[in-house]
Design an enzyme around this catalytic site. Structure first.
Site, PDB file in Angstrom:
ATOM      1  N   ARG A   1     -24.002 -15.496  11.420  1.00 32.13           N
ATOM      2  CA  ARG A   1     -24.948 -14.529  11.957  1.00 32.13           C
ATOM      3  C   ARG A   1     -24.394 -13.685  13.084  1.00 32.13           C
ATOM      4  NH1 ARG A   1     -27.577 -18.064   9.727  1.00 32.13           N
ATOM      5  NH2 ARG A   1     -26.099 -19.382  10.748  1.00 32.13           N
ATOM      6  N   THR A   2     -23.858 -14.352  14.108  1.00 35.64           N
ATOM      7  CA  THR A   2     -23.499 -13.599  15.306  1.00 35.64           C
ATOM      8  C   THR A   2     -22.441 -12.549  14.974  1.00 35.64           C
ATOM      9  OG1 THR A   2     -24.029 -15.563  16.579  1.00 35.64           O
ATOM     10  CG2 THR A   2     -22.844 -13.846  17.735  1.00 35.64           C
TER      11      THR A   2
ATOM     12  N   LYS B   1       1.016 -18.847  16.598  1.00 34.56           N
ATOM     13  CA  LYS B   1       2.410 -18.897  17.077  1.00 34.56           C
ATOM     14  C   LYS B   1       2.450 -19.357  18.530  1.00 34.56           C
ATOM     15  CE  LYS B   1       3.604 -14.747  14.400  1.00 34.56           C
ATOM     16  NZ  LYS B   1       3.919 -13.332  14.611  1.00 34.56           N
TER      17      LYS B   1
ATOM     18  N   ARG C   1     -16.102 -15.171  20.815  1.00 40.09           N
ATOM     19  CA  ARG C   1     -16.644 -16.528  20.646  1.00 40.09           C
ATOM     20  C   ARG C   1     -15.456 -17.477  20.665  1.00 40.09           C
ATOM     21  NH1 ARG C   1     -20.850 -18.874  16.294  1.00 40.09           N
ATOM     22  NH2 ARG C   1     -22.205 -17.810  17.769  1.00 40.09           N
TER      23      ARG C   1
ATOM     24  N   HIS D   1     -24.655 -18.679  25.404  1.00 39.77           N
ATOM     25  CA  HIS D   1     -24.687 -17.741  24.283  1.00 39.77           C
ATOM     26  C   HIS D   1     -25.750 -16.694  24.632  1.00 39.77           C
ATOM     27  CE1 HIS D   1     -24.551 -16.111  20.365  1.00 39.77           C
ATOM     28  NE2 HIS D   1     -24.731 -17.184  19.628  1.00 39.77           N
TER      29      HIS D   1
HETATM   30  C1  NCD Z   1     -25.667 -21.068  17.325  1.00 43.68           C
HETATM   31  C2  NCD Z   1     -24.336 -21.157  18.045  1.00 43.68           C
HETATM   32  O1  NCD Z   1     -23.309 -20.755  17.494  1.00 43.68           O
HETATM   33  O2  NCD Z   1     -24.361 -21.624  19.171  1.00 43.68           O
HETATM   34  N1  NCD Z   1     -25.629 -20.251  16.208  1.00 43.68           N
HETATM   35  C3  NCD Z   1     -25.874 -18.915  16.380  1.00 43.68           C
HETATM   36  O3  NCD Z   1     -25.111 -18.209  17.005  1.00 43.68           O
HETATM   37  N2  NCD Z   1     -27.010 -18.417  15.876  1.00 43.68           N
HETATM   38  C4  NCD Z   1     -26.304 -22.384  17.094  1.00 43.68           C
HETATM   39  C5  NCD Z   1     -25.575 -23.419  16.303  1.00 43.68           C
HETATM   40  O4  NCD Z   1     -24.419 -23.257  15.919  1.00 43.68           O
HETATM   41  O5  NCD Z   1     -26.202 -24.449  16.054  1.00 43.68           O
END
Ligand code: NCD
Length: 312
Positions: A56-57, A85, A106, A134
């Site tokens: 999703r993100t 590397k 991320r 997040h």
């Molecule tokens: C979440 C995350 O990556 O922290 N997912 C997201 O970004 N919607 C929650 C999760 O991974 O459980």
């Protein structure tokens, strides 16, 4: 208030006015159904650096950039990059900023996004730093509550599940300190919220209570925010096995809920919400995904000081 040129690392850095302004821009984008906005960032390239799995993100940011007329570069997983590397994060950031106008990152380590922001001379958006934070998820969660309940103030919000490792919960709790809410923290003892965040809630005067079982508080809730148990963050696998099936939201657990309770989830779910809930009016987790697109479009346009190009 302006986000122009700024990083977005933690919801702790935002004020009530910031939230309200972000929601105002988001509302405009929602009003246009995210259409007709390719004149906002036609000259901008955004790097999406995903060192950890994401559906999703990553897709949400990628769609948001394209709907604003921009382009993306980046990677998903380290396999095809020079990180394999032995390149360190600082060097990766210094290289990427020669190409892009902003970075969305991320990374599995706590502190990674903050560190990237210190190294980079272009804006950095945290799309998930370890078990820590997040922030854009928290913003879309708040926007969902606002849209579905008409207000954030005066609600009783229950957060259930992995309160220890869930970064979405941590960012959401920091954000909620700006609103007049009652928070119920529901989890097995092993997954309780960390002391430092509880200390922060105390300091900010947030009313909160801890529960082991949902049944003890479900009837009082306006919002139930469900999380996945984050298997990948457990140091000891036997601890994960102990808690993995400790809660499940189904029609039976919801039988004492308020009729207008909304059930949220950042997704992915792995069995914590039974599919029978999906077709009820409680379920808003797929709407959250759509709101997430609008919120990320708002953030991106604001970081470049282009929000005035979004007319209502
Ligand atoms: C979440 C995350 O990556 O922290 N997912 C997201 O970004 N919607 C929650 C999760 O991974 O459980």
């Amino acid at each position: 208030m302006t986000l122009t040129g700024k990083d977005l690392i933690s919801t702790k850095d935002l004020t009530r006015e910031d939230y309200e302004y972000i929601f105002e821009i988001t509302k405009r984008i929602e009003g246009r159904n995210a259409q007709g906005l390719t004149h906002v960032l036609p000259d901008r390239i955004i790097a999406l650096l995903f060192f950890e799995p994401s559906t999703r993100t990553r897709l949400s940011f990628s769609t948001a950039v394209k709907r604003l007329g921009g382009e993306t570069i980046g990677f998903s997983g380290e396999e095809a990059t020079s990180i394999m590397k032995g390149e360190n994060l600082a060097d990766t950031i210094r290289v990427v900023e020669q190409y892009a106008d902003a970075i969305v990152i991320r990374h599995p380590l706590d502190g990674s996004a903050k560190y990237a922001a210190q190294v980079a001379n272009i804006p950095v958006i945290n799309a998930g730093s370890g078990a820590e934070e997040h922030p854009t998820q928290a913003l879309l969660d708040l926007y969902t509550i606002l849209r579905e309940k008409g207000t954030i103030d005066e609600l009783t919000i229950g957060l259930i599940g992995d309160l220890r490792y869930s970064r979405t919960v941590h960012s959401l709790l920091y954000a909620l300190t700006n609103f007049d809410v009652t928070v119920y923290l529901i989890s097995p003892p092993l997954l309780k919220l960390g002391e430092s965040i509880k200390g922060h809630l105390h300091e900010k005067g947030v009313h909160f209570k801890e529960f082991d079982n949902l049944a003890d508080c479900i009837s009082e809730l306006d919002v139930l925010y469900v999380t996945r148990i984050q298997r990948e963050r457990f140091v000891h696998p036997e601890e994960y096995l102990k808690v993995k099936d400790s809660y499940k939201i189904n029609m039976k657990t919801l039988s004492n809920a308020k009729e207008n309770l909304i059930v949220m989830h950042p997704l992915p779910r792995v069995g914590e919400i039974s599919h029978e809930v999906d077709n009820t009016s409680h379920a808003v987790y797929f709407k959250q995904v759509r709101y997430g697109l609008y919120v990320r479009m708002a953030i991106l346009s604001m970081i470049f000081g282009r929000e005035d190009r979004i007319t209502g």
